[in-house]
Scaffold this active site. Structure first.
Site, PDB file in Angstrom:
ATOM      1  N   THR A  96       0.874  -1.177   0.000  1.00 42.58           N
ATOM      2  CA  THR A  96       0.000   0.000   0.000  1.00 42.58           C
ATOM      3  C   THR A  96       0.906   1.220   0.000  1.00 42.58           C
ATOM      4  OG1 THR A  96      -1.664  -1.178   1.287  1.00 42.58           O
ATOM      5  CG2 THR A  96      -1.822   1.225   1.235  1.00 42.58           C
ATOM      6  N   LYS A 168      -7.905   2.042  -3.106  1.00 42.18           N
ATOM      7  CA  LYS A 168      -7.654   1.696  -1.694  1.00 42.18           C
ATOM      8  C   LYS A 168      -7.685   2.958  -0.825  1.00 42.18           C
ATOM      9  CE  LYS A 168      -5.174  -0.590   1.734  1.00 42.18           C
ATOM     10  NZ  LYS A 168      -5.309  -1.850   2.385  1.00 42.18           N
ATOM     11  N   LYS A 243      -1.829   5.396   8.453  1.00 42.66           N
ATOM     12  CA  LYS A 243      -0.992   5.403   7.237  1.00 42.66           C
ATOM     13  C   LYS A 243      -1.856   5.638   5.994  1.00 42.66           C
ATOM     14  CE  LYS A 243       1.517   2.406   4.118  1.00 42.66           C
ATOM     15  NZ  LYS A 243       1.939   1.068   3.726  1.00 42.66           N
TER      16      LYS A 243
END
Ligand code: NAD
Length: 292
Positions: A96, A168, A243
């Protein structure tokens, strides 16, 4: 069966690589941490002495690294990673990372590259039930799909390079905002003397419903499987949500999108993580928001 190079055998990459072995692929793995490599060898994998060695002759090269700087480092600074792969190979980064780095690295590669971040956490990685959000060329996606299917259940092509990371970031920003809304609603109900179950029974069937309320309720009781019932043991750790919210803000700033609630959600999670909540499930902010 394919010859696969796998770089980054941590909490996610370890079980993902094991599922590739279980599916009968030949996997050559590399990680900087010897213990991660040893666990992979114990599961039947072959250890490579470097990232380039893992990539040597690979039809697919998969990376599962902590953040954008590691991905940039692996593909751009270490010379020869892509050149070591077999002709016609596909590069697949499952980490990611920020959209801009994903696009920059993909554009610099001499081989087709997919960004394929996942959701589903370590349980999904163990069970081979991850969701992959994939950006990159259609033909490379079609080639990689059977490989991803050995590690996941839902595999969605989101469009051009970086679009997997974009999906995402958008999803997790929306989830965090929904979760904070759910927590504030339950905290207000507590102060007003309205029982959790009563509020849940109404909201879960009314316009205030969301996945955060209906499937992942942040108070114990209404949804027995939610982390609230086991002292907010993750699940999905708050540090990872922090994050992902940072990546969403970076993306919003990069393209001039307004995301003030995403920024506010990031501030809430930063406060929670700074107070020691990083390893707690992300729904654990219920306890902080209850206190104001
Ligand atoms: P992790 O820290 O457990 O694993 C990363 C691994 O990469 C480590 O073992 C590290 O030694 C290795 N590594 C770093 N740089 C390297 C290099 N240059 N060469 C070889 N190995 C290198 O992290 P994780 O939990 O497996 O997460 C990996 C990625 O997946 C992250 O981007 C994370 O945001 C994402 N993710 C994690 C979860 C989760 O629940 N853990 C869920 C969804 C997505």
């Amino acid at each position: 069966m394919a010859r696969i190079g796998f770089i980054g055998l941590g909490n996610m990459g370890g079980p993902m690589a094991r599922n590739l072995l279980k599916a009968g692929h030949e996997v050559l793995g590399f990680d900087l941490v010897p213990a991660a490599l040893e666990a992979f060898v114990a599961a039947g994998g072959k250890a490579a002495p470097s990232g380039v060695a893992a990539a040597q002759g690979a039809e697919f090269l998969i990376t599962m690294l902590p953040a954008g700087k590691h991905v940039r480092d692996a593909y751009l600074s270490q010379s020869g990673l892509a050149a070591a792969c077999a002709a016609g190979a596909v590069l697949v980064d499952c980490s990611t990372i920020d959209v801009a780095t994903a696009r920059e690295v993909a554009a610099a590669m001499p081989l087709p590259m997919l960004d394929a971040p996942v959701s589903g956490g370590t349980m999904g990685a163990e069970n081979g039930t991850l969701t992959f959000m994939v950006g990159g060329p259609e033909a490379a996606f079609a080639k990689a799909q059977p490989i991803l299917a050995a590690m996941g259940k839902t595999i969605v092509h989101c469009g051009a390079a970086g679009n997997g990371q974009a999906a995402k970031a958008c999803n997790n920003m929306m989830l965090a905002i929904n979760m904070i809304g759910a927590c504030e609603g339950f905290a207000l109900a507590e102060k007003l003397g309205l029982p959790h179950q009563v509020l849940f029974d109404i909201v879960s069937k009314s316009s205030g419903q969301s996945w955060a309320v209906n499937s992942y309720c942040p108070v114990p009781g209404p949804v027995p499987a939610s982390p609230a019932n086991r002292d907010y043991k993750p699940g999905f750790a708050a540090a990872l949500m922090e994050k992902d919210l940072g990546l969403a803000q970076q993306a919003a700033q990069g393209c001039g999108a307004a995301a003030p609630f995403g920024a506010a959600a990031l501030a809430v999670y930063q406060r929670f993580v700074a107070a020691g909540g990083g390893g707690t499930d992300f729904s654990g902010i219920m306890e902080m928001l209850r206190q104001g």
